[in-house]
Design an enzyme around this catalytic site. Structure first.
Site, PDB file in Angstrom:
ATOM      1  N   ASP A  29      -0.518  -0.208  -9.747  1.00 58.87           N
ATOM      2  CA  ASP A  29      -0.890  -1.614  -9.630  1.00 58.87           C
ATOM      3  C   ASP A  29      -0.855  -2.243 -11.015  1.00 58.87           C
ATOM      4  O   ASP A  29      -1.458  -1.718 -11.961  1.00 58.87           O
ATOM      5  CB  ASP A  29      -2.296  -1.756  -9.050  1.00 58.87           C
ATOM      6  CG  ASP A  29      -2.339  -1.557  -7.550  1.00 58.87           C
ATOM      7  OD1 ASP A  29      -1.309  -1.788  -6.896  1.00 58.87           O
ATOM      8  OD2 ASP A  29      -3.398  -1.163  -7.037  1.00 58.87           O
ATOM      9  N   GLU A  87       0.823  -1.205   0.000  1.00 57.50           N
ATOM     10  CA  GLU A  87       0.000   0.000   0.000  1.00 57.50           C
ATOM     11  C   GLU A  87       0.860   1.259   0.000  1.00 57.50           C
ATOM     12  O   GLU A  87       0.386   2.339   0.350  1.00 57.50           O
ATOM     13  CB  GLU A  87      -0.978   0.019   1.195  1.00 57.50           C
ATOM     14  CG  GLU A  87      -1.705  -1.278   1.461  1.00 57.50           C
ATOM     15  CD  GLU A  87      -2.532  -1.785   0.279  1.00 57.50           C
ATOM     16  OE1 GLU A  87      -2.639  -1.059  -0.712  1.00 57.50           O
ATOM     17  OE2 GLU A  87      -3.050  -2.906   0.356  1.00 57.50           O
TER      18      GLU A  87
END
Length: 542
Positions: A358, A188
């Site tokens: 991502d 994250e």
């Protein structure tokens, strides 16, 4: 002096394996990512290699994803899934022949055929293909925490931070046969002061932080996020380029929201009558996304026009060219910062724009993403003002000298930790901390034990790691798949505590032995590591 651009992809999925179900809905996350994202990404790398385009990419691959890509059961199930979706695509193509959706339907039939061909050509070995590209210098591979744990959430239990970092690196080596990487992706993109000391002690040389980790650092870096800095523990920290992030991440303001691109939320699995879906239906008749989506974004309203693959392809190439031009302009406006290294101490370091994303964005959420990525890399390779580079290669040439203390930060909503530790996910942490106390208690008493106590202790560690995955907190806060996230949290917590108790029993009942055997078969995550390779991961750094 030219500047540099580092495109960084982070590939991760939660560890999902359900042999108890013939067709697990959650396993589809991996299957969709394989044919929509990972195989197209390998296609991009293959084409660049064939054309001798030098455009290095940095790619982080998580241990849970690597473990699933090495799992024979999941690979067989992917092949079954691919055959079913290909058959459905053929039916959809026949249904829409001659209509405004014909081009889109034919596109998916061809894309799935290409995925099947690519899968067969590499023998189902995606990690092996990535390693070959890495050996050729086309990709720099990184890894991340063992189960992608949100590390700041483990600050009350620093032994688990050490274990997540150590075992993430060990798992990568065990699952790939490659050395432990120099770089480490923080799950994250989450940082808290002190984590750099754990990274440094583990042998990590560099990581990536969000831009505000450096903007709020003490002292503020002289060049902002345009060159890496050193943390107090000596880890090189690259800052995320905000403009690059906004242009690609934002569905509304970024490239993926263009009206000609494929609309993600319309799918034949939701639109067609059940009788035409060839059994691609969930339990109780629940409708599923199939990946076959025939509409384009069109606009913000519910009315969507047919998807035109040719127009979308042209737009992806145009957006890639715009991306490169904007990076060239941004670099032209940046001044270098002092850096240390031989020769040339005190010379200005060339700026670097770090653009992390991502990996699953490219192909799954943004269908045209792989084509955009390929042409962005080609454009950067042809540029003399925005040169593509891997993070490690930049550091070899320009090691940072300026020392700052980065601020706590994430790349999540709000920029800090609320998405993983806020009200919606807070209940998870009680389970995680209680389970950790039980496992560490068993570890202190039975470290090095053989036989069933040793097996139980090893599996308790694996269950604890799976409990600590950031994915469960993310699902709870997003309001997506919450029952599944809660079930996984409860299951791993209960298993970890029971296993910790079993490891300390002088003897085990036959039922306990059978349960342990079944559990190890159900959750074989990190079966490649056992004994000291697992158990010493919690120890203080020496």
């Amino acid at each position: 002096m030219p500047g540099y651009v580092a495109l960084v992809l982070h590939a991760h999925l939660p560890y999902v394996r359900h042999p108890e179900h013939a067709r697990s809905l959650e396993e589809r996350w991996l299957f969709e990512a394989l044919w929509e994202c990972y195989l197209p990404l390998l296609g991009v790398l293959d084409r660049l290699a064939a054309d001798r385009v030098v455009a290095p990419l940095t790619l982080s691959v998580s241990p849970p994803l690597l473990a699933m890509l090495r799992d024979e059961l999941l690979l067989r199930r992917f092949e079954d899934h691919l055959r079913r979706i290909t058959a459905l695509a053929a039916r959809v193509e026949a249904r829409f022949a001659g209509s405004g959706f014909a081009a889109a339907a034919a596109f998916y039939r061809a894309r799935l055929a290409g995925a099947a061909s690519a899968w067969a050509a590499l023998g189902g070995d995606v990690p092996g293909a990535l390693l070959r590209h890495a050996a050729a210098g086309r990709v720099e591979l990184l890894t991340t925490a063992a189960t992608h744990a949100y590390l700041p959430g483990l600050l009350p239990t620093p032994a688990s931070i050490r274990a997540q970092i150590r075992l993430g690196r060990r798992a990568f080596a065990a699952l790939t046969g490659a050395p432990e990487p120099r770089g480490f992706w923080l799950p994250e993109c989450a940082y808290a002061p002190g984590i750099d000391a754990d990274l440094a002690a583990a042998g990590v040389r560099f990581t990536v932080l969000d831009a505000h980790a450096l903007a709020l650092a003490a002292p503020a870096p002289s060049a902002g996020a345009s060159v890496p800095v050193r943390s107090p523990a000596g880890v090189a920290c690259f800052g995320r380029d905000r403009d690059s992030a906004r242009e690609v991440w934002s569905r509304d303001a970024g490239y993926p929201g263009h009206p000609v691109y494929r609309e993600f939320y319309r799918d034949v699995g939701l639109d067609l009558p059940e009788r035409e879906l060839d059994g691609e239906i969930g339990p109780g008749g629940a409708r599923l996304m199939t990946g076959l989506k025939l509409h384009r974004v069109t606009g913000p309203g519910p009315d969507k026009a047919p998807y035109d693959p040719a127009r979308a392809s042209a737009q992806a190439r145009a957006d890639a060219a715009a991306f490169v031009a904007r990076r060239e302009a941004a670099l032209a406006s940046i001044h270098g910062a002092p850096w240390a290294g031989a020769p040339g101490r005190g010379a200005p370091a060339p700026p670097i724009l770090v653009a992390p994303y991502d990996a699953e964005l490219f192909g799954h959420f943004w269908l045209e993403g792989p084509e955009f990525l390929e042409h962005a890399l080609r454009g950067l390779a042809a540029s003399d003002r925005a040169v593509p580079i891997a993070l490690g290669a930049y550091l070899e040439r320009h090691p940072p000298a300026e020392v700052v203390a980065p601020a706590a930060s994430t790349w999540g909503e709000g920029g800090f930790g609320a998405y993983w530790t806020g009200p919606s996910a807070a209940r998870l942490w009680r389970h995680a901390h209680h389970a950790e106390r039980a496992v560490l208690g068993a570890l202190s008493r039975r470290r090095g034990a053989g036989g069933l106590p040793g097996r139980a202790l090893d599996q308790a560690i694996r269950e604890l790691l799976l409990l600590q995955s950031s994915d469960w907190a993310f699902m709870m806060s997003a309001g997506d798949m919450v029952p599944y996230a809660e079930a996984r949290t409860r299951a791993h917590a209960a298993r970890a505590r029971r296993l910790a108790g079993l490891a300390q029993e002088p003897s085990a009942a036959p039922a306990d032995v059978a349960w342990l055997d079944a559990l190890c078969a159900l959750d074989p995550f990190l079966a490649e590591l056992s004994g000291p390779a697992l158990q010493d991961a919690f120890d203080p750094w020496r």
